[in-house]
Write a protein that holds these residues in place. Structure first.
Motif, mmCIF file in Angstrom:
data_model
loop_
_atom_site.group_PDB
_atom_site.id
_atom_site.type_symbol
_atom_site.label_atom_id
_atom_site.label_comp_id
_atom_site.label_asym_id
_atom_site.label_seq_id
_atom_site.Cartn_x
_atom_site.Cartn_y
_atom_site.Cartn_z
ATOM 1 N N ALA A 26 115.015 -36.668 56.914
ATOM 2 C CA ALA A 26 114.463 -36.476 55.566
ATOM 3 C C ALA A 26 114.155 -37.831 54.938
ATOM 4 C CB ALA A 26 115.460 -35.714 54.697
ATOM 5 N N VAL A 27 113.107 -37.846 54.134
ATOM 6 C CA VAL A 27 112.732 -39.071 53.411
ATOM 7 C C VAL A 27 112.483 -38.728 51.944
ATOM 8 C CG1 VAL A 27 111.680 -40.165 55.439
ATOM 9 C CG2 VAL A 27 110.268 -38.715 53.956
ATOM 10 N N ILE A 28 112.495 -39.731 51.100
ATOM 11 C CA ILE A 28 112.104 -39.548 49.696
ATOM 12 C C ILE A 28 110.687 -40.099 49.549
ATOM 13 C CG2 ILE A 28 112.707 -39.967 47.281
ATOM 14 C CD1 ILE A 28 114.978 -38.612 48.748
ATOM 15 N N ASP A 29 109.783 -39.283 49.031
ATOM 16 C CA ASP A 29 108.370 -39.668 48.951
ATOM 17 C C ASP A 29 108.071 -40.299 47.595
ATOM 18 O OD1 ASP A 29 105.677 -39.943 49.400
ATOM 19 O OD2 ASP A 29 105.218 -37.795 49.223
ATOM 20 N N TYR A 30 108.594 -41.498 47.388
ATOM 21 C CA TYR A 30 108.473 -42.163 46.085
ATOM 22 C C TYR A 30 107.022 -42.267 45.617
ATOM 23 C CZ TYR A 30 113.375 -43.487 46.696
ATOM 24 O OH TYR A 30 114.724 -43.458 46.881
ATOM 25 N N ASP A 31 106.098 -42.492 46.561
ATOM 26 C CA ASP A 31 104.699 -42.733 46.184
ATOM 27 C C ASP A 31 103.864 -41.460 46.154
ATOM 28 O OD1 ASP A 31 105.297 -45.391 45.995
ATOM 29 O OD2 ASP A 31 104.677 -45.861 48.057
ATOM 30 N N ALA A 35 102.534 -37.164 49.861
ATOM 31 C CA ALA A 35 102.309 -35.782 50.302
ATOM 32 C C ALA A 35 101.852 -34.889 49.165
ATOM 33 C CB ALA A 35 103.591 -35.219 50.917
ATOM 34 N N GLY A 36 101.960 -35.371 47.930
ATOM 35 C CA GLY A 36 101.519 -34.595 46.798
ATOM 36 C C GLY A 36 102.481 -33.508 46.356
ATOM 37 N N PHE A 37 103.725 -33.585 46.794
ATOM 38 C CA PHE A 37 104.708 -32.564 46.402
ATOM 39 C C PHE A 37 105.509 -32.948 45.150
ATOM 40 C CE2 PHE A 37 104.963 -31.691 51.216
ATOM 41 C CZ PHE A 37 104.032 -30.666 51.146
ATOM 42 N N ASN A 38 105.379 -34.206 44.726
ATOM 43 C CA ASN A 38 106.176 -34.646 43.567
ATOM 44 C C ASN A 38 105.751 -33.863 42.324
ATOM 45 O OD1 ASN A 38 106.935 -36.409 45.519
ATOM 46 N ND2 ASN A 38 106.548 -38.285 44.352
ATOM 47 N N THR A 39 106.733 -33.572 41.459
ATOM 48 C CA THR A 39 106.468 -32.753 40.275
ATOM 49 C C THR A 39 107.231 -33.337 39.090
ATOM 50 O OG1 THR A 39 106.340 -30.805 41.704
ATOM 51 C CG2 THR A 39 106.551 -30.393 39.349
ATOM 52 N N ASP A 40 106.551 -33.466 37.959
ATOM 53 C CA ASP A 40 107.189 -33.970 36.742
ATOM 54 C C ASP A 40 107.935 -35.276 36.983
ATOM 55 O OD1 ASP A 40 106.239 -31.662 35.517
ATOM 56 O OD2 ASP A 40 108.108 -30.567 35.900
ATOM 57 N N GLY A 41 107.337 -36.144 37.778
ATOM 58 C CA GLY A 41 107.955 -37.445 38.022
ATOM 59 C C GLY A 41 109.144 -37.415 38.963
ATOM 60 N N VAL A 42 109.467 -36.233 39.504
ATOM 61 C CA VAL A 42 110.568 -36.161 40.472
ATOM 62 C C VAL A 42 110.012 -36.386 41.871
ATOM 63 C CG1 VAL A 42 112.360 -34.689 41.480
ATOM 64 C CG2 VAL A 42 111.802 -34.498 39.032
ATOM 65 N N PRO A 43 110.454 -37.461 42.543
ATOM 66 C CA PRO A 43 109.955 -37.684 43.902
ATOM 67 C C PRO A 43 110.553 -36.650 44.861
ATOM 68 C CG PRO A 43 111.587 -39.350 43.342
ATOM 69 C CD PRO A 43 111.403 -38.510 42.117
ATOM 70 N N ALA A 44 109.695 -36.040 45.651
ATOM 71 C CA ALA A 44 110.156 -34.996 46.581
ATOM 72 C C ALA A 44 110.997 -35.597 47.701
ATOM 73 C CB ALA A 44 108.958 -34.265 47.169
ATOM 74 N N MET A 45 112.048 -34.860 48.085
ATOM 75 C CA MET A 45 112.747 -35.150 49.333
ATOM 76 C C MET A 45 112.063 -34.303 50.396
ATOM 77 S SD MET A 45 116.689 -34.278 50.399
ATOM 78 C CE MET A 45 117.428 -35.478 49.317
ATOM 79 N N ILE A 46 111.562 -34.965 51.418
ATOM 80 C CA ILE A 46 110.780 -34.226 52.417
ATOM 81 C C ILE A 46 111.499 -34.252 53.762
ATOM 82 C CG2 ILE A 46 108.561 -34.051 53.618
ATOM 83 C CD1 ILE A 46 107.267 -35.167 51.109
ATOM 84 N N ALA A 47 111.799 -33.050 54.249
ATOM 85 C CA ALA A 47 112.494 -32.924 55.525
ATOM 86 C C ALA A 47 111.492 -32.627 56.629
ATOM 87 C CB ALA A 47 113.530 -31.799 55.449
ATOM 88 N N ALA A 48 111.619 -33.335 57.726
ATOM 89 C CA ALA A 48 110.843 -33.021 58.935
ATOM 90 C C ALA A 48 111.826 -32.395 59.919
ATOM 91 C CB ALA A 48 110.224 -34.285 59.514
ATOM 92 N N TYR A 49 111.455 -31.233 60.467
ATOM 93 C CA TYR A 49 112.395 -30.519 61.340
ATOM 94 C C TYR A 49 111.617 -29.825 62.445
ATOM 95 C CZ TYR A 49 110.796 -26.443 58.684
ATOM 96 O OH TYR A 49 110.005 -25.484 58.093
ATOM 97 N N THR A 50 112.349 -29.316 63.409
ATOM 98 C CA THR A 50 111.723 -28.641 64.542
ATOM 99 C C THR A 50 111.928 -27.135 64.408
ATOM 100 O OG1 THR A 50 112.144 -30.524 65.975
ATOM 101 C CG2 THR A 50 111.700 -28.413 67.056
ATOM 102 N N ALA A 51 110.840 -26.384 64.500
ATOM 103 C CA ALA A 51 110.944 -24.922 64.559
ATOM 104 C C ALA A 51 110.881 -24.517 66.030
ATOM 105 C CB ALA A 51 109.815 -24.267 63.765
ATOM 106 N N ASP A 52 111.924 -23.871 66.466
ATOM 107 C CA ASP A 52 112.048 -23.510 67.884
ATOM 108 C C ASP A 52 111.727 -22.031 68.058
ATOM 109 O OD1 ASP A 52 112.972 -23.954 70.654
ATOM 110 O OD2 ASP A 52 114.582 -22.578 70.095
#
Lengths: 360, 360
Positions: free
Chosen positions: A6-11, A14-31
């Motif tokens: 997971a990363v924090i998308d400060y900038d 990805a366009g998921f940030n809302t109301d100034g809250v930087p999104a935490m974005i998880a990358a995972y594997t779907a099996d």
């Protein structure tokens, strides 16, 4: 769902940030029975709930690799190139992908010889400009260089840890610049609703050794607050040490630091109810079965920092030059408790620490 | 009586030569319940009979070492100093003694960290002026320098061989300058009047690797005459290879050379009736349980030269970078015969040689 990162998308790339809250974005594997694909999900409440990206999967590479084994995305921000990097285990090694937005990924390169749970990070060597470290799930690593798209192996592989540990991953972007790892302990807990356990967080460093730069790891300094020194001795025979340790044989949690020196044979060790916490063989040069040659090859000494918990034992040898972990498994018919063994060994230092629960 | 070594006293330094016949002088350990002392004996009939020196023991060092463990004298002529050298295992390492006459020995120095059956010899590196190699019985060695009295360790220890092999010793003074070793195979032979066996003689060389100079060993070239190539294939799947090897499953003696390449996983190997002749794990980087990182760390390939005798199997990996030996022990309930295993491996080369008996 398999592991990832997971990363924090400060900038808001990805366009998921809302109301100034930087999104935490998880990358995972779907099996699935057919394949493993890479997906992302985002959280705006510090990871309490996640929303899956509608455009998933972001990588579907089964066809490229003619293999179902594509998993465990490790994502980090590559500052010099101003882009995201994903290291992904694919079939027989680690692939590098790059992205500007965490959604669209471009395949860049591949390094063979690794399996599962990729890691790639830069570490200074003795505090000076350093090297890139790549590892997989097993505790063996390569050193090399990385230009944001290609990792070029230059040295290794080497082992730095062994035993129960598997699939260790590090935190990126720690404020103080440390590289901290947590490993999975393949230690069973009968009747418990979880699989294995997390081992102690450890700080990773590269240090110059007689063989060149090597990866060291020791428990993070924050663990110190859990332990209080309760006994300390110097220059004991093994018989003396064994007797002095009697009172600690059945402790729930404990930390023991010791250095012992061999003189009349080339093997010695330290047991707990017959379980070999340290099994040092200077003839075959192994510690608990793994090859180990000390920095001072004629010292005849070995030091260990030993963390004993209810179900686990973790051992850090010679300042973290090598480490290993095991299930705590006293031999049912053994009454020895803590027991140094070896012909005429000298226990140069022995220190016992009481352990506080982290849940208090 | 324990093991030691023998030299030819061309210059009659000991005074045992008779009628122009240079004495063969054996240095050996006499063991008693109290101590181990070093003795010499000489032969004037090419080693058929030996006469013990009346002044034995020539070294009685129990008192110096406060230990019974003083044994296995390895003697050689040190030309630059014009004197004999004995490397002797004493207590916790190898001592150096010097002598002008093989009878009177002077203690010079000691290197800790070795056990039993000392060796010390110079080897070129890639054919150029080289390094001194010191080893003990276990197959781990140090590189260093030697001035005739003191061995100074500079690199190591490293493992070069593992498994059944123990207590290997080399021939000195070979006419062609080769350094040839024969190891003892700790392989039991039920009902036989001997303990273990001698393994194949191997030539030792130092070669530059990605990690610096390392000791290689391969069977001496004279063994070639025992083997005739009878089948050779390239680029097989494991299924094809397994089928083609069916006719050789029960051979008494055999040599097999193979190189295989992994692509869809990080472990693969080669069995004989369930016994793992090669067990290669590129995730943990082990070959048959010992850490091994190939010179080309991303090749995904491993090559092996395999010598199968009635009771033993000896394996030389990647041109002798690592070797190991084991008892030949088919699993009683296994019907597979020779069997490559591993997901989508490519058997790049496979060659089978018939073996002649050395007794013919």
């Amino acid at each position: 769902m398999f592991s990832g990162s997971a990363v924090i998308d400060y900038d808001n790339t990805a366009g998921f940030n809302t109301d100034g809250v930087p999104a935490m974005i998880a990358a995972y594997t779907a099996d699935s029975p057919e394949k493993q694909v890479q997906c992302i999900a985002y959280s705006l409440d510090n990871g309490r709930t996640f929303i899956k990206y509608k455009g998933n999967p972001v990588i579907d590479s089964k066809h490229s690799w003619n293999s179902k084994d594509t998993r465990d995305p490790k994502v980090f921000w590559y500052k010099p190139g101003n882009h995201w990097v994903m290291v992904l285990n694919e079939r027989d090694g680690h692939s590098i992908y790059t992205s500007a937005n965490l959604k669209d990924w471009k395949y860049e390169s591949h390094v063979t010889g690794f399996w599962e749970c990729p890691e790639l990070f830069e570490l200074p060597i003795d505090g000076n400009p350093g090297s890139e470290v790549m590892y997989g799930a097993s505790g063996t690593y390569m050193l090399g260089s990385f230009d944001g798209k290609v990792f070029t192996p230059e040295a290794g592989k080497y082992p730095y840890t062994a035993g129960s540990i598997y699939a260790a991953q590090t935190f990126t972007n720690m404020l103080d610049g440390r590289r901290v790892q947590i490993g999975w302990g393949r230690i069973s807990h009968a009747g418990m609703p979880f699989n294995g356990m997390m081992l102690l967080p450890t700080e990773l460093t590269l240090r110059t050794t007689k063989e060149g730069p090597r990866l060291f790891n020791v428990p993070v300094k924050e663990t110190e607050q859990l332990f209080s020194s309760v006994r300390q001795w110097e220059n004991l025979t093994s018989d003396q040490a064994n007797e002095l340790l009697d009172e600690f044989d059945r402790a729930d949690g404990l930390r023991i630091k010791t250095t012992f020196k061999l003189s009349h044979a080339t093997s010695a060790g330290f047991n707990l109810f017959g379980q070999r916490i340290i099994d040092y063989d200077l003839n075959f040069n192994t510690v608990n079965g793994t090859f180990y040659s000390p920095a001072d090859r004629t010292s005849m000494e070995i030091s260990a920092d030993i963390y004993i918990d209810r179900t686990s034992i973790e051992v850090f040898i010679d300042g973290g030059a090598f480490s290993y972990s095991m299930e705590r498994k006293p031999h049912a018919d053994n009454q020895e408790g803590f027991h140094f063994w070896g012909n005429n060994i000298e226990v140069k230092n022995l220190e016992v620490f009481s352990a506080q629960s982290i849940w208090k």
